[in-house]
Motif scaffolding. Structure first.
Motif, PDB file in Angstrom:
ATOM      1  N   GLN A  20       0.835  -1.198   0.000  1.00 37.91           N
ATOM      2  CA  GLN A  20       0.000   0.000   0.000  1.00 37.91           C
ATOM      3  C   GLN A  20       0.875   1.256   0.000  1.00 37.91           C
ATOM      4  OE1 GLN A  20      -2.432  -0.526   3.457  1.00 37.91           O
ATOM      5  NE2 GLN A  20      -3.844  -1.955   2.453  1.00 37.91           N
ATOM      6  N   VAL A  21       0.438   2.253  -0.761  1.00 38.18           N
ATOM      7  CA  VAL A  21       1.214   3.490  -0.891  1.00 38.18           C
ATOM      8  C   VAL A  21       1.434   4.140   0.473  1.00 38.18           C
ATOM      9  CG1 VAL A  21       1.219   5.803  -1.877  1.00 38.18           C
ATOM     10  CG2 VAL A  21       0.393   3.867  -3.243  1.00 38.18           C
ATOM     11  N   ALA A  22       0.413   4.134   1.301  1.00 35.29           N
ATOM     12  CA  ALA A  22       0.495   4.814   2.589  1.00 35.29           C
ATOM     13  C   ALA A  22       1.187   4.001   3.677  1.00 35.29           C
ATOM     14  CB  ALA A  22      -0.905   5.194   3.060  1.00 35.29           C
ATOM     15  N   ALA A  23       1.659   2.788   3.335  1.00 32.62           N
ATOM     16  CA  ALA A  23       2.181   1.883   4.360  1.00 32.62           C
ATOM     17  C   ALA A  23       3.481   2.365   4.986  1.00 32.62           C
ATOM     18  CB  ALA A  23       2.382   0.484   3.774  1.00 32.62           C
ATOM     19  N   PHE A  24       4.333   3.020   4.179  1.00 36.33           N
ATOM     20  CA  PHE A  24       5.610   3.476   4.734  1.00 36.33           C
ATOM     21  C   PHE A  24       6.143   4.625   3.886  1.00 36.33           C
ATOM     22  CE2 PHE A  24       6.988   0.934   1.262  1.00 36.33           C
ATOM     23  CZ  PHE A  24       8.269   1.336   0.935  1.00 36.33           C
ATOM     24  N   SER A  25       7.057   5.409   4.488  1.00 32.18           N
ATOM     25  CA  SER A  25       7.675   6.527   3.777  1.00 32.18           C
ATOM     26  C   SER A  25       8.902   6.047   3.034  1.00 32.18           C
ATOM     27  CB  SER A  25       8.075   7.636   4.751  1.00 32.18           C
ATOM     28  OG  SER A  25       8.893   8.592   4.119  1.00 32.18           O
ATOM     29  N   PRO A  26       8.943   6.221   1.720  1.00 29.21           N
ATOM     30  CA  PRO A  26      10.133   5.821   0.969  1.00 29.21           C
ATOM     31  C   PRO A  26      11.284   6.807   1.113  1.00 29.21           C
ATOM     32  CG  PRO A  26       8.529   6.779  -0.508  1.00 29.21           C
ATOM     33  CD  PRO A  26       7.881   6.743   0.844  1.00 29.21           C
ATOM     34  N   PHE A  27      11.031   7.911   1.808  1.00 25.13           N
ATOM     35  CA  PHE A  27      12.064   8.933   1.985  1.00 25.13           C
ATOM     36  C   PHE A  27      12.364   9.067   3.474  1.00 25.13           C
ATOM     37  CE2 PHE A  27       9.605  10.086  -1.804  1.00 25.13           C
ATOM     38  CZ  PHE A  27      10.619  10.082  -2.760  1.00 25.13           C
ATOM     39  N   PRO A  28      13.590   8.741   3.905  1.00 26.46           N
ATOM     40  CA  PRO A  28      13.928   8.787   5.331  1.00 26.46           C
ATOM     41  C   PRO A  28      13.708  10.167   5.958  1.00 26.46           C
ATOM     42  CG  PRO A  28      15.696   7.768   4.057  1.00 26.46           C
ATOM     43  CD  PRO A  28      14.716   8.295   3.074  1.00 26.46           C
ATOM     44  N   GLU A  29      13.753  11.214   5.125  1.00 25.02           N
ATOM     45  CA  GLU A  29      13.587  12.574   5.643  1.00 25.02           C
ATOM     46  C   GLU A  29      12.189  12.814   6.203  1.00 25.02           C
ATOM     47  OE1 GLU A  29      15.891  12.953   1.656  1.00 25.02           O
ATOM     48  OE2 GLU A  29      14.414  11.634   2.605  1.00 25.02           O
ATOM     49  N   LEU A  30      11.215  12.014   5.729  1.00 25.49           N
ATOM     50  CA  LEU A  30       9.820  12.235   6.095  1.00 25.49           C
ATOM     51  C   LEU A  30       9.337  11.131   7.030  1.00 25.49           C
ATOM     52  CD1 LEU A  30       8.419  13.147   2.548  1.00 25.49           C
ATOM     53  CD2 LEU A  30       9.491  14.660   4.243  1.00 25.49           C
ATOM     54  N   SER A  31       8.771  11.527   8.145  1.00 20.96           N
ATOM     55  CA  SER A  31       8.246  10.544   9.082  1.00 20.96           C
ATOM     56  C   SER A  31       7.040   9.831   8.467  1.00 20.96           C
ATOM     57  CB  SER A  31       7.826  11.223  10.381  1.00 20.96           C
ATOM     58  OG  SER A  31       6.679  12.046  10.167  1.00 20.96           O
ATOM     59  N   ARG A  32       6.680   8.694   9.055  1.00 21.23           N
ATOM     60  CA  ARG A  32       5.543   7.921   8.553  1.00 21.23           C
ATOM     61  C   ARG A  32       4.259   8.742   8.616  1.00 21.23           C
ATOM     62  NH1 ARG A  32       1.694   4.121  10.439  1.00 21.23           N
ATOM     63  NH2 ARG A  32       1.323   2.428   8.944  1.00 21.23           N
ATOM     64  N   ARG A  33       4.061   9.489   9.692  1.00 21.27           N
ATOM     65  CA  ARG A  33       2.850  10.301   9.828  1.00 21.27           C
ATOM     66  C   ARG A  33       2.786  11.394   8.773  1.00 21.27           C
ATOM     67  NH1 ARG A  33       2.677  12.903  15.377  1.00 21.27           N
ATOM     68  NH2 ARG A  33       0.581  13.529  14.688  1.00 21.27           N
ATOM     69  N   LEU A  34       3.909  12.041   8.528  1.00 20.04           N
ATOM     70  CA  LEU A  34       3.926  13.101   7.514  1.00 20.04           C
ATOM     71  C   LEU A  34       3.711  12.505   6.125  1.00 20.04           C
ATOM     72  CD1 LEU A  34       4.294  16.014   6.654  1.00 20.04           C
ATOM     73  CD2 LEU A  34       6.785  15.680   6.735  1.00 20.04           C
ATOM     74  N   TRP A  35       4.334  11.362   5.865  1.00 23.51           N
ATOM     75  CA  TRP A  35       4.141  10.710   4.574  1.00 23.51           C
ATOM     76  C   TRP A  35       2.666  10.369   4.351  1.00 23.51           C
ATOM     77  CZ3 TRP A  35       5.844   9.693  -0.093  1.00 23.51           C
ATOM     78  CH2 TRP A  35       5.277   8.637  -0.813  1.00 23.51           C
ATOM     79  N   GLN A  36       2.023   9.817   5.344  1.00 26.27           N
ATOM     80  CA  GLN A  36       0.612   9.472   5.203  1.00 26.27           C
ATOM     81  C   GLN A  36      -0.241  10.717   4.955  1.00 26.27           C
ATOM     82  OE1 GLN A  36      -0.067   7.279   8.848  1.00 26.27           O
ATOM     83  NE2 GLN A  36       0.179   5.309   7.806  1.00 26.27           N
ATOM     84  N   TYR A  37       0.091  11.799   5.642  1.00 27.66           N
ATOM     85  CA  TYR A  37      -0.644  13.056   5.418  1.00 27.66           C
ATOM     86  C   TYR A  37      -0.483  13.511   3.968  1.00 27.66           C
ATOM     87  CZ  TYR A  37      -1.115  18.147   5.226  1.00 27.66           C
ATOM     88  OH  TYR A  37      -1.432  19.432   4.840  1.00 27.66           O
ATOM     89  N   LEU A  38       0.755  13.478   3.469  1.00 27.08           N
ATOM     90  CA  LEU A  38       1.002  13.948   2.113  1.00 27.08           C
ATOM     91  C   LEU A  38       0.337  13.044   1.076  1.00 27.08           C
ATOM     92  CD1 LEU A  38       4.764  14.912   2.544  1.00 27.08           C
ATOM     93  CD2 LEU A  38       2.852  16.504   2.207  1.00 27.08           C
ATOM     94  N   ALA A  39       0.396  11.744   1.314  1.00 32.22           N
ATOM     95  CA  ALA A  39      -0.165  10.801   0.337  1.00 32.22           C
ATOM     96  C   ALA A  39      -1.689  10.780   0.385  1.00 32.22           C
ATOM     97  CB  ALA A  39       0.400   9.406   0.586  1.00 32.22           C
ATOM     98  N   GLN A  40      -2.270  10.735   1.585  1.00 29.43           N
ATOM     99  CA  GLN A  40      -3.709  10.556   1.705  1.00 29.43           C
ATOM    100  C   GLN A  40      -4.480  11.879   1.711  1.00 29.43           C
ATOM    101  OE1 GLN A  40      -2.932   7.094   4.922  1.00 29.43           O
ATOM    102  NE2 GLN A  40      -5.077   7.580   4.604  1.00 29.43           N
ATOM    103  N   ARG A  41      -4.016  12.839   2.503  1.00 29.00           N
ATOM    104  CA  ARG A  41      -4.773  14.084   2.633  1.00 29.00           C
ATOM    105  C   ARG A  41      -4.463  15.064   1.513  1.00 29.00           C
ATOM    106  NH1 ARG A  41      -7.261  14.818   7.592  1.00 29.00           N
ATOM    107  NH2 ARG A  41      -7.472  12.800   8.618  1.00 29.00           N
ATOM    108  N   ARG A  42      -3.205  15.133   1.122  1.00 35.75           N
ATOM    109  CA  ARG A  42      -2.826  16.121   0.103  1.00 35.75           C
ATOM    110  C   ARG A  42      -2.966  15.576  -1.316  1.00 35.75           C
ATOM    111  NH1 ARG A  42      -2.229  21.430   1.185  1.00 35.75           N
ATOM    112  NH2 ARG A  42      -0.742  21.480  -0.541  1.00 35.75           N
ATOM    113  N   ALA A  43      -2.504  14.347  -1.539  1.00 35.75           N
ATOM    114  CA  ALA A  43      -2.585  13.763  -2.887  1.00 35.75           C
ATOM    115  C   ALA A  43      -3.873  12.977  -3.099  1.00 35.75           C
ATOM    116  CB  ALA A  43      -1.372  12.863  -3.131  1.00 35.75           C
ATOM    117  N   ASN A  44      -4.697  12.850  -2.031  1.00 31.01           N
ATOM    118  CA  ASN A  44      -6.000  12.175  -2.119  1.00 31.01           C
ATOM    119  C   ASN A  44      -5.889  10.717  -2.583  1.00 31.01           C
ATOM    120  OD1 ASN A  44      -7.631  14.421  -1.304  1.00 31.01           O
ATOM    121  ND2 ASN A  44      -7.274  15.322  -3.329  1.00 31.01           N
TER     122      ASN A  44
END
Length: 428
Positions: A303-327
């Motif tokens: 699943q796209v939201a399962a983990f952050s592929p970029f170490p710079e971004l925390s899992r919570r921030l990644w999920q926000y960007l993927a789910q809330r921002r990119a829908n």
């Protein structure tokens, strides 16, 4: 000073007199008075402070640690940290710069340390160390500090100045140093003496972002982002550095630097603007896209939201960007990510737009831009070009620096130069 001296009783017909009166017992005022007293021990120096305590801003600065200065020892580089005043400060910094500040305090038993980002603090991590040093020097040199004594009126005389406190006490001095920071009363006194005023507006503040989902991430930080601020009728401003998500929006060094450079434009727009965030400035946009394409190929069932592929971004921030921002749906697999969805995600990671809908404050430290126009001051001596015998130092001038010790360095430098110039006049 601990005993908070008040002006002595005086005859109704005979004002008290002094060689130098300083209005404002902040960093610039105290440092200027000390510099004058050291250069001319015969000078009679009195400081009037409207507040209850001298050096109040020094005491609360840096979270109570006092960010004394910054470890930037090249004047040409140092001036680049001042959104307003960089050109005027080039000469003064060639005469008294952070290296001199460090030496000045060390000669008086106060050692400073340099942190990773260049900020310099006393090794005690206690602003009281700086306050005690300055007040101790003032006491040793016989400088009198009167607290709770606001100046109501100043009259330029020939020569010197006549002053009246709000309590009705009358004084006369040969020279006057105005170092009242961003105090409205200080501006009013400068206007009395013939100066103009660039209207002061806040600088160094945080951004309010009306995004409840982002605010839920309060406490999440990113070590390095790149921010772009679009303002009307002005080039886009850019700053990089750490960012902190808060319960009202965003803060951190990158935001504070951007707020300083955008202070006037943001005030004009009532703190409504578009902030563009690049969460991955170390990567080019195509590198971000290729990283996501590899995940689509190699991790298609995940699943796209399962983990952050970029170490710079925390899992919570990644999920926000993927789910809330990119829908992107919470159960969407990488293999099912469309080309259009991938591009939306790339855009959110590298150039996402956020609406600024107001400003916050930066802890207890309040910095303004605006003040006395710099063309009205001789920066070799800090003497007024409008009123001979009047000197100005510190934040009352239209000078402000970004966060990191630069505003205090402006105070030390302009106060030191003014003090020495006044002392030289007194010896003539």
């Amino acid at each position: 000073m601990s005993d908070r001296p008040r002006p002595p009783a005086q005859s109704a017909s005979l004002p008290q007199s002094a060689s130098l009166i300083v209005i404002g017992a902040g960093a610039a005022g105290l440092f200027g008075a000390i510099a004058c007293a050291e250069a001319n021990p015969r000078a009679s120096i009195h400081i009037f402070e409207a507040g209850r305590e001298p050096l109040a801003k020094v005491r609360i600065s840096g979270g109570g640690r006092c960010n004394v200065t910054h470890a930037c020892f090249d004047p040409a580089v140092l001036v680049t940290h001042y959104p307003r005043g960089s050109r005027a400060l080039r000469g003064p910094f060639s005469r008294f710069q952070p290296r001199d500040t460090v030496a000045w305090f060390e000669q008086r038993g106060v050692r400073l340390k340099t942190e990773a980002d260049g900020r310099m603090f006393p090794v005690t991590d206690d602003s009281g160390t700086i306050v005690d040093c300055l007040l101790g020097e003032a006491r040793r040199l016989g400088i009198r500090i009167y607290t709770g004594q606001a100046i109501a009126h100043i009259q330029a005389e020939d020569p010197g100045f006549g002053l009246t406190t709000r309590a009705g006490s009358e004084w006369r001095c040969d020279h006057l140093l105005l170092a009242t920071g961003s105090s409205p009363n200080g501006y009013r006194l400068a206007l009395q003496l013939g100066h103009d005023l660039v209207p002061p507006v806040p600088s160094l503040f945080t951004f309010n972002l009306p995004d409840p989902a982002l605010r839920e991430l309060a406490g999440v930080s990113v070590e390095n982002v790149q921010l772009h601020l679009a303002l009307e009728d002005a080039p886009t401003l850019t700053q990089s550095g750490p960012l902190l998500i808060t319960h009202w929006g965003v803060s951190g060094p990158a935001v504070l630097k951007l707020s300083a450079y955008g202070a006037v434009g943001l005030h004009r727009q009532r703190y409504r603007a578009t902030l563009t965030v690049n969460w991955l400035p170390a990567l080019k946009q195509d590198q971000v896209r290729q990283t996501l394409l590899r995940l689509k190929q190699d991790q298609g069932k995940r699943q796209v939201a399962a983990f952050s592929p970029f170490p710079e971004l925390s899992r919570r921030l990644w999920q926000y960007l993927a789910q809330r921002r990119a829908n992107l749906g919470p159960r969407l697999n990488w293999a099912d990510l469309s080309k259009a969805q991938l591009q939306v995600l790339v855009n959110e990671l590298t150039r996402g737009d956020y609406n600024i809908a107001g400003k916050g404050v930066f802890k207890d430290e309040f910095v303004t831009c605006g003040g006395i126009p710099l063309a009205e001051v001789n920066f070799k001596t800090l003497e007024s070009r409008r009123c001979p015998g009047l000197y100005l130092a510190g934040e009352i001038l239209n000078i402000d620096g970004i966060t990191g010790g630069f505003n205090f360095q402006n105070a030390w430098t302009t106060g030191w130069l003014a003090g020495h110039a006044i002392a030289a006049q007194g010896r003539d």
